[in-house]
Structure formats: structure tokens, C-alpha cells
Design a protein around this motif. Structure first.
Motif, PDB file in Angstrom:
ATOM      1  N   LYS A  78       0.841  -1.200   0.000  1.00 12.68           N
ATOM      2  CA  LYS A  78       0.000   0.000   0.000  1.00 12.68           C
ATOM      3  C   LYS A  78       0.880   1.257   0.000  1.00 12.68           C
ATOM      4  CE  LYS A  78      -4.200  -1.800   2.127  1.00 12.68           C
ATOM      5  NZ  LYS A  78      -3.859  -3.236   2.180  1.00 12.68           N
ATOM      6  N   GLN A  80       0.741   3.945   1.556  1.00 16.75           N
ATOM      7  CA  GLN A  80       0.985   4.476   2.907  1.00 16.75           C
ATOM      8  C   GLN A  80       2.095   3.703   3.628  1.00 16.75           C
ATOM      9  OE1 GLN A  80      -1.893   3.548   1.624  1.00 16.75           O
ATOM     10  NE2 GLN A  80      -3.099   5.418   1.458  1.00 16.75           N
ATOM     11  N   ALA A 104       2.274   1.033  -6.928  1.00 18.95           N
ATOM     12  CA  ALA A 104       1.594   1.836  -5.901  1.00 18.95           C
ATOM     13  C   ALA A 104       1.050   3.117  -6.533  1.00 18.95           C
ATOM     14  CB  ALA A 104       2.565   2.175  -4.777  1.00 18.95           C
TER      15      ALA A 104
END
Length: 282
Positions: A78, A80, A104
Motif C-alpha cells: 500500500k 501508505q 503503488a
């Protein structure tokens, strides 16, 4: 086992084994890519065990170990989580200097290379959800350090998900995001609206939905296989003064083309904003 040279079959390491990475791996193995040349990592072992069983690839929870084997590292975590993952991988990536392929969304190459701490060859990929079925459209952007041979490696990976499309400027990835990245949802919305219209016209809701879905599937196949421009296909099914012409005139009066353009611009702008937000998270 015969040792595969870098040139013919690079060893791949997928960092993260979520839906998209799993689809890529399955697609590659189905196309005959040697399972022994593929590694996948994940925080939890359960999806890895299943993947190893189904495809025969190498799996590990150790990102470092996977990267040590790799000519090409696929970053499939992810956005983040990316900064902390790359922080930990920095030493092995700088030592091995593999090609890095990021799937991503929203992470610019400059941001990724800053987190890696080295000017490695890097490709950004923007797949869309039909890639999960091997019917994807994947936008691809390569930094200057990527060689012609490395591009062919990426082409092979993209073809396992559907089709790959190269752009020459990174900013164009935001446009790709607006068209193919978010695009499937636009078709879902249109199909949803068409089904609702059928119900309003007196069809059973299930029948209206089935008709709208099959029509979308058939039109998509014609677009993909007829080898003719969408405008020409549209003209061929539009008899002057007929039913289709009446519907299309209504779309035109209501400004459908302008509305679609505005929607795509909104998506592209949001992609730019997300990239700025993500670059400041570290």
C-alpha cells in the motif's frame, strides 16, 4: 534446475502479495514464466502458503531475502506503507541494484527514489482492476536509467495482466489514472444507469440489469476486436432517424462528452493531489 540468465528470464521479487500481485504472478505462471524465478513476500504467511501451493513460486516473510535473489523488484505494498518498507530495504536495493517496478498508485518516481536513497532504474505502473482477470490496461513510465532490455521485462509482466501502454512523461500517468485507472468504474456507473432506465421503462429489474451487462460486454468485445474506431462503430449502428439516433441526440443535447471530460479532469487533479500528499508522509 537450469540457471536462467538475467537476459532471458529475470528473477522477480514481489514485495507484497495482495490481489494485484497475486493476479500478476498467476498470469505470469499461466503464460509459462518459470515459477522458480518468482519470489513473493507478505507480512502474513496464509496467502503465501496458498500462492506457493497454486503456482509453485518461492515465498517468504523476509523482504530482504527475496530482494537478494531479484533482478526485478515489484513494489506491491500500500502507498501508505511504502516509505517504511523502502527504508528497511534500502541497503539490499543499493547493493543489488535491481530494476524496481512500482504498482503503488500516486507515488512519484522522485519520491520512491528518495526513499530508496539511490538512482536505481525505476518503472511506475498504473494497472486497473480488470488486470485481476487478465484484461487490464496498464500505464507504464520508465525513468532514464531503465534499459531497453528492462523495458521488455516489464512488457512481459504487463502482458500477464492484459496490455501495457508506455507514456514518455511521468505527468501523463495522472491522465492514464483518469482514463483507464478509474475508467472501469465509469462503465459500471453507465451500466447501472442503463439498467435503472430499463426498469423505469417497465422491464423486470433483474432482466434490465442482465441486458445492460451483456450489452456492455458485447460492445467492449466489438471495440477490442473489430479493429475500427469507436466513432465508426457508433455510426454503423446508428440509422438516420432511428431509435439509436434519438438516444444519441439526447446524450449530445445534455453534453455527455463535456461531462466525461470534466470527470476525467477531476480524477487527474485528484491523482496529482494524492501524489503531493503521499510525498509528504515520510
Amino acid at each position: 534446475m537450469t540457471h536462467h540468465t538475467q537476459a532471458s528470464t529475470p528473477t522477480l521479487a514481489f514485495i507484497g502479495a495482495g490481489n494485484m500481485a497475486t493476479a500478476m504472478i498467476r498470469g505470469l505462471v499461466a503464460q509459462g514464466y518459470p515459477a522458480g524465478c518468482i519470489w513473493a513476500t507478505n507480512l502474513t504467511t496464509e496467502p503465501l502458503a496458498q500462492l506457493a501451493l497454486q503456482t509453485g513460486i518461492h515465498t517468504t516473510t523476509d523482504n530482504d531475502l527475496a530482494c537478494q535473489q531479484a533482478d526485478l523488484v515489484v513494489l506491491a505494498v500500500k502507498p501508505q506503507m511504502m516509505a517504511s518498507v523502502l527504508d528497511a530495504l534500502r541497503p539490499v536495493l543499493q547493493h543489488k541494484r535491481p530494476l524496481v517496478l512500482s504498482i503503488a498508485a500516486g507515488l512519484a518516481s522522485a519520491t520512491l527514489l528518495e526513499w530508496i536513497g539511490s538512482d536505481l532504474p525505476l518503472v511506475r505502473a498504473m494497472p486497473n482492476t480488470p488486470a485481476l482477470l487478465g484484461a487490464g490496461a496498464t500505464g507504464l513510465y520508465a525513468t532514464a536509467a531503465v534499459t531497453a532490455e528492462q523495458r521488455t521485462w516489464v512488457d512481459r509482466i504487463a502482458s500477464a495482466m492484459g496490455q501495457g501502454f508506455w507514456v514518455e512523461e511521468e505527468a501523463q500517468i495522472d491522465a492514464v489514472t483518469a482514463i483507464s485507472g478509474s475508467g472501469p468504474a465509469y462503465y459500471f456507473l453507465f451500466t447501472e444507469a442503463l439498467a435503472a432506465a430499463g426498469h423505469t421503462l417497465g422491464l423486470d429489474a433483474e432482466l434490465a440489469q442482465a441486458l445492460a451487462i451483456q450489452t456492455a460486454a458485447g460492445a467492449g468485445r466489438m471495440l477490442a476486436e473489430a479493429g475500427e474506431a469507436p466513432a465508426l462503430l457508433r455510426q454503423k449502428v446508428t440509422s438516420p432517424g432511428g431509435t439509436t439516433a434519438a438516444a444519441l441526440a439526447c446524450f449530445e443535447q445534455q453534453g455527455l462528452a463535456h461531462l466525461v471530460e470534466q470527470a476525467a479532469q477531476a480524477a487527474a487533479q485528484r491523482a496529482q493531489q494524492l501524489a503531493q500528499e503521499l510525498s509528504q508522509t515520510h
